[in-house]
Design a protein around this motif. Structure first.
Motif, PDB file in Angstrom:
ATOM      1  N   VAL A 194       0.843  -1.206   0.000  1.00 40.83           N
ATOM      2  CA  VAL A 194       0.000   0.000   0.000  1.00 40.83           C
ATOM      3  C   VAL A 194       0.875   1.252   0.000  1.00 40.83           C
ATOM      4  N   ALA A 195       1.935   1.228   0.825  1.00 42.43           N
ATOM      5  CA  ALA A 195       2.835   2.390   0.891  1.00 42.43           C
ATOM      6  C   ALA A 195       3.491   2.635  -0.460  1.00 42.43           C
ATOM      7  N   ASN A 196       3.885   1.559  -1.138  1.00 42.34           N
ATOM      8  CA  ASN A 196       4.520   1.708  -2.452  1.00 42.34           C
ATOM      9  C   ASN A 196       3.567   2.263  -3.497  1.00 42.34           C
ATOM     10  N   ALA A 197       2.271   1.993  -3.295  1.00 41.38           N
ATOM     11  CA  ALA A 197       1.273   2.468  -4.268  1.00 41.38           C
ATOM     12  C   ALA A 197       1.223   3.992  -4.312  1.00 41.38           C
ATOM     13  N   VAL A 198       1.473   4.640  -3.155  1.00 49.35           N
ATOM     14  CA  VAL A 198       1.375   6.116  -3.135  1.00 49.35           C
ATOM     15  C   VAL A 198       2.741   6.799  -3.143  1.00 49.35           C
ATOM     16  N   ARG A 199       3.809   5.998  -3.038  1.00 50.21           N
ATOM     17  CA  ARG A 199       5.142   6.580  -2.855  1.00 50.21           C
ATOM     18  C   ARG A 199       5.549   7.544  -3.983  1.00 50.21           C
ATOM     19  N   THR A 200       5.195   7.208  -5.212  1.00 50.38           N
ATOM     20  CA  THR A 200       5.631   8.044  -6.349  1.00 50.38           C
ATOM     21  C   THR A 200       4.895   9.382  -6.410  1.00 50.38           C
ATOM     22  N   THR A 201       3.883   9.567  -5.554  1.00 53.47           N
ATOM     23  CA  THR A 201       3.140  10.849  -5.598  1.00 53.47           C
ATOM     24  C   THR A 201       3.715  11.877  -4.629  1.00 53.47           C
ATOM     25  N   LEU A 202       4.733  11.494  -3.838  1.00 52.43           N
ATOM     26  CA  LEU A 202       5.242  12.384  -2.784  1.00 52.43           C
ATOM     27  C   LEU A 202       6.055  13.551  -3.363  1.00 52.43           C
ATOM     28  N   GLY A 203       5.789  14.729  -2.827  1.00 55.60           N
ATOM     29  CA  GLY A 203       6.628  15.887  -3.153  1.00 55.60           C
ATOM     30  C   GLY A 203       6.197  16.672  -4.371  1.00 55.60           C
ATOM     31  N   GLU A 243      -7.259  15.087  10.431  1.00 54.62           N
ATOM     32  CA  GLU A 243      -6.613  15.905  11.459  1.00 54.62           C
ATOM     33  C   GLU A 243      -5.969  17.170  10.891  1.00 54.62           C
ATOM     34  N   VAL A 244      -5.203  16.996   9.812  1.00 52.96           N
ATOM     35  CA  VAL A 244      -4.422  18.142   9.305  1.00 52.96           C
ATOM     36  C   VAL A 244      -4.583  18.417   7.820  1.00 52.96           C
ATOM     37  N   GLY A 245      -5.225  17.517   7.080  1.00 52.56           N
ATOM     38  CA  GLY A 245      -5.489  17.784   5.668  1.00 52.56           C
ATOM     39  C   GLY A 245      -4.352  17.479   4.722  1.00 52.56           C
ATOM     40  N   ASP A 246      -3.105  17.611   5.174  1.00 53.27           N
ATOM     41  CA  ASP A 246      -1.966  17.387   4.281  1.00 53.27           C
ATOM     42  C   ASP A 246      -1.034  16.351   4.923  1.00 53.27           C
ATOM     43  N   GLY A 247      -0.065  15.871   4.140  1.00 55.80           N
ATOM     44  CA  GLY A 247       0.888  14.908   4.692  1.00 55.80           C
ATOM     45  C   GLY A 247       0.375  13.473   4.686  1.00 55.80           C
ATOM     46  N   THR A 248      -0.687  13.217   3.917  1.00 58.96           N
ATOM     47  CA  THR A 248      -1.280  11.870   3.904  1.00 58.96           C
ATOM     48  C   THR A 248      -0.328  10.853   3.261  1.00 58.96           C
ATOM     49  N   THR A 249       0.317  11.253   2.172  1.00 57.95           N
ATOM     50  CA  THR A 249       1.264  10.346   1.502  1.00 57.95           C
ATOM     51  C   THR A 249       2.455  10.077   2.419  1.00 57.95           C
ATOM     52  N   THR A 250       2.959  11.124   3.070  1.00 59.28           N
ATOM     53  CA  THR A 250       4.090  10.970   4.007  1.00 59.28           C
ATOM     54  C   THR A 250       3.757   9.931   5.072  1.00 59.28           C
ATOM     55  N   ALA A 282      10.241  23.827   8.882  1.00 63.05           N
ATOM     56  CA  ALA A 282      10.604  23.966   7.467  1.00 63.05           C
ATOM     57  C   ALA A 282      10.164  22.711   6.713  1.00 63.05           C
ATOM     58  N   GLY A 283      10.063  22.803   5.382  1.00 64.84           N
ATOM     59  CA  GLY A 283       9.671  21.652   4.566  1.00 64.84           C
ATOM     60  C   GLY A 283      10.879  21.058   3.850  1.00 64.84           C
ATOM     61  N   GLY A 284      10.607  20.424   2.705  1.00 68.12           N
ATOM     62  CA  GLY A 284      11.685  19.913   1.854  1.00 68.12           C
ATOM     63  C   GLY A 284      12.495  18.790   2.455  1.00 68.12           C
ATOM     64  N   GLY A 285      11.885  18.038   3.394  1.00 66.22           N
ATOM     65  CA  GLY A 285      12.609  16.902   3.986  1.00 66.22           C
ATOM     66  C   GLY A 285      13.557  17.292   5.099  1.00 66.22           C
ATOM     67  N   LEU A 287      11.627  12.005  -1.997  1.00 71.43           N
ATOM     68  CA  LEU A 287      11.576  13.319  -2.675  1.00 71.43           C
ATOM     69  C   LEU A 287      12.628  13.369  -3.780  1.00 71.43           C
ATOM     70  N   ALA A 288      13.836  12.869  -3.463  1.00 73.17           N
ATOM     71  CA  ALA A 288      14.928  12.867  -4.440  1.00 73.17           C
ATOM     72  C   ALA A 288      14.618  11.938  -5.604  1.00 73.17           C
ATOM     73  N   GLU A 289      14.128  10.741  -5.292  1.00 74.05           N
ATOM     74  CA  GLU A 289      13.791   9.761  -6.346  1.00 74.05           C
ATOM     75  C   GLU A 289      12.752  10.334  -7.302  1.00 74.05           C
ATOM     76  N   ASN A 290      11.695  10.935  -6.739  1.00 73.64           N
ATOM     77  CA  ASN A 290      10.610  11.458  -7.573  1.00 73.64           C
ATOM     78  C   ASN A 290      11.046  12.650  -8.414  1.00 73.64           C
ATOM     79  N   ALA A 291      12.137  13.303  -7.998  1.00 77.87           N
ATOM     80  CA  ALA A 291      12.650  14.438  -8.771  1.00 77.87           C
ATOM     81  C   ALA A 291      13.727  13.991  -9.768  1.00 77.87           C
ATOM     82  N   GLY A 292      13.986  12.671  -9.820  1.00 81.26           N
ATOM     83  CA  GLY A 292      14.984  12.149 -10.764  1.00 81.26           C
ATOM     84  C   GLY A 292      16.414  12.364 -10.301  1.00 81.26           C
TER      85      GLY A 292
END
Length: 547
Positions: free
Chosen positions: A42-51, A99-106, A415-418, A457-462
């Protein structure tokens, strides 16, 4: 039957079956590895959508309806997952969304990574209870560390609130117009803040109305209400200035008799007087509204044709069959009271607004209520080229609204960005060395698992995830707490200077929810799955490998 729970009788040697025939049972290491496998899948199913550089998923349901999104909670909800352990990861994302609306994929990705690390430890003969105990200790410590690196924000820091909204929308369908939408989001959230013990932002008081047509930039915030209804009669005025608004819960029509009644009419005169009486009753109802001084009526139920005629004649703008939730928001926006009995309507019950007018939006007539004195409820009109674009923008807007609301309530930012994840990993590594006992390994594994966020984040950015992670670690070891990954340039920069912020609660909630779900899955060593009807053993548990 494999996996059947049985008990060998002493005298006859006849086995006694305790579970119903067709029940499937998976025990010990098998049960754990099945559940961990499902969680990781399940985690792998959403992993590519992060960031910001994450990709979208297209989900098609059995009816052929299409959803295109990269919102973790939406993907997992639409995926129709069967496996019971996998459903727990879906719950993590759902809780994060509520609870917070964002960070669901994380949250989902982190839960999957914690399970992966746990599997490696189980193979090294570390007991799941020890792993669970270490994970809990690490999650508590993580909350402490995050609190220590968080910065303060207040509702008056508009620029920072705008940046939070932009960060939440980055990488989603609304990215091209995120600056315009961020303005709308911050204005909407700050308008509906309720002061009590602390500040509270009630999302129910922000109405989002979608209309296909136009561009995303054409979206606007209405300081008041927007009702997707037109006036009931064409003779009514299209625009009312200085609106005095009656919010009526009951129908402006004659009530049906509750018991079966029969009226016997024997002459034309009687029929005429019966009709006259009906007309008089409706005229009286309308007169009550006119006498109260109302020039606009919103009715939750129906308005009789004759009543429409009388209202139009009196120059009153009326709308019927308004949703209950919209009626409540109208009361908040205009300061009016909901009226359940027309007999008792008075001027004090009326709400006020500068304008009530009917406008055409995307080919449909809509009613705009603007210029309210103190609008505690506001509306956002969302525009977009196609149905899917508008839906996608709505999901991005929902995340941004919740995140800005949470920032106003908690008044804490990271701060964001990991960058918080790398800092957490660095500090948790140090913390693990201070522990004695096997929990040390579990805390260390937790620290490594958290690094899945900057790595993904790095993987999804190539980019190369290992090089990036080494670079990030080097900066944090020098004490640069806010060093994160700029996915656009591939460099490690200070995320605070780049104005990439997130509310503290997004991070703490994601880590706690992921840790709790992972611990719950790890503690299961026996899965007993009942089948529906005895013989249908194979259909007992969707996605469960057969024994």
């Amino acid at each position: 039957m494999a996996g059947q729970m049985q008990y060998g009788g002493q005298s006859s040697g006849q086995p006694i079956f305790i579970l119903r025939e067709g029940t499937q049972r998976t025990r010990g290491r098998d049960a754990q590895s099945n559940n961990i496998m499902a969680g990781k899948a399940v985690a792998n199913a959403v992993r590519t959508t992060l960031g910001p550089k994450g990709m979208d998923k297209m989900l098609v349901d059995s009816m052929g309806d299409v959803v295109i999104t990269n919102d973790g909670a939406t993907i997992l909800r639409e995926m129709d997952i069967e496996h019971p352990a996998a459903k727990m990861i879906v719950e993590v994302a759902k809780t994060q969304d509520d609870e917070v609306g964002d960070g669901t994929t994380t949250a989902a990705v982190l839960a999957g990574e914690l399970l992966k690390k746990a599997e490696e430890m189980i193979e090294q003969e570390i007991h799941p209870t020890i792993i669970a105990s270490g994970y809990r200790m690490a999650a508590e410590k993580a909350s402490e560390i995050l609190n220590s690196i968080a910065s303060d924000i207040t509702i008056s820091d508009r620029d920072q609130l705008l940046k939070i909204a932009e960060t939440a929308m980055t990488g989603k369908g609304a990215e091209a117009s995120k600056m315009e939408l961020a303005e709308i989001v911050v204005d909407a959230a700050t308008n509906v803040v309720e002061e009590g013990d602390g500040k509270y932002v009630d999302m129910d008081n922000i109405k989002v109305e979608k209309k296909v047509g136009g561009r995303i930039d054409d979206s606007e915030l209405i300081q008041g209400m927007l009702i997707d209804k037109e006036r009931v009669h064409s003779n009514m005025p299209k625009k009312v200035e200085g609106a005095k608004i009656a919010l009526i819960n009951e129908a402006i029509e004659l009530k049906e008799a509750e018991t079966e009644t029969e009226i016997s009419i024997t002459s034309p005169d009687q029929l005429q007087s019966f009709l006259d009486q009906e007309e008089k009753m409706i005229r009286d109802m309308v007169q009550k509204v006119i006498d109260s001084g109302a020039n606009v009526v919103f009715c939750q139920k129906g308005i009789d044709d004759m009543a429409q005629h009388f209202l139009a004649k009196a120059g009153i703008y009326a709308v019927r069959r308004v949703k209950k939730s919209d009626m409540e928001k109208l009361a908040l926006a205009t300061g009016g009271r909901l009226i359940t009995n027309l007999e008792e309507i008075s001027e004090n019950d009326l709400g006020k607004a500068e304008f009530v007018e009917e406008k055409k939006v995307g080919g449909d007539e809509m009613t705009f209520i603007t210029g309210c004195d103190n609008p505690k409820a506001v509306s956002i009109l969302l525009r977009g080229g196609t149905e899917h674009v508008v839906d996608n923008v709505e999901r991005a807007l929902h995340d941004a609204l919740r995140v800005v609301g949470v920032a106003i309530e908690d008044e804490k930012l990271v701060a964001g960005g990991g960058s918080p994840e790398v800092e957490l990993a660095f500090k948790l590594h140090d913390y693990s060395t201070s522990l004695s006992g096997r929990e040390q390994l579990s805390v260390k594994a937790f620290a490594e698992a958290i690094e899945v966020v900057p790595r993904t984040l790095a993987e999804n950015a190539g980019l190369d995830p290992i090089d990036t992670l080494m670079d990030l670690r080097a900066h944090h070891e020098k004490g640069e707490v806010n060093a994160g990954l700029d996915v656009y340039s591939g460099n490690v920069i200070n995320m605070w200077d780049k104005s990439v912020f997130e509310p503290l609660r997004v991070k703490t909630q994601a880590i706690n929810a992921a840790a709790e779900a992972a611990v719950m899955i790890l503690r299961i060593d026996d899965v007993i799955a009942s089948s529906g009807g005895g013989s249908e053993a194979s259909g007992g548990m969707g996605g469960m490998p057969q024994m």
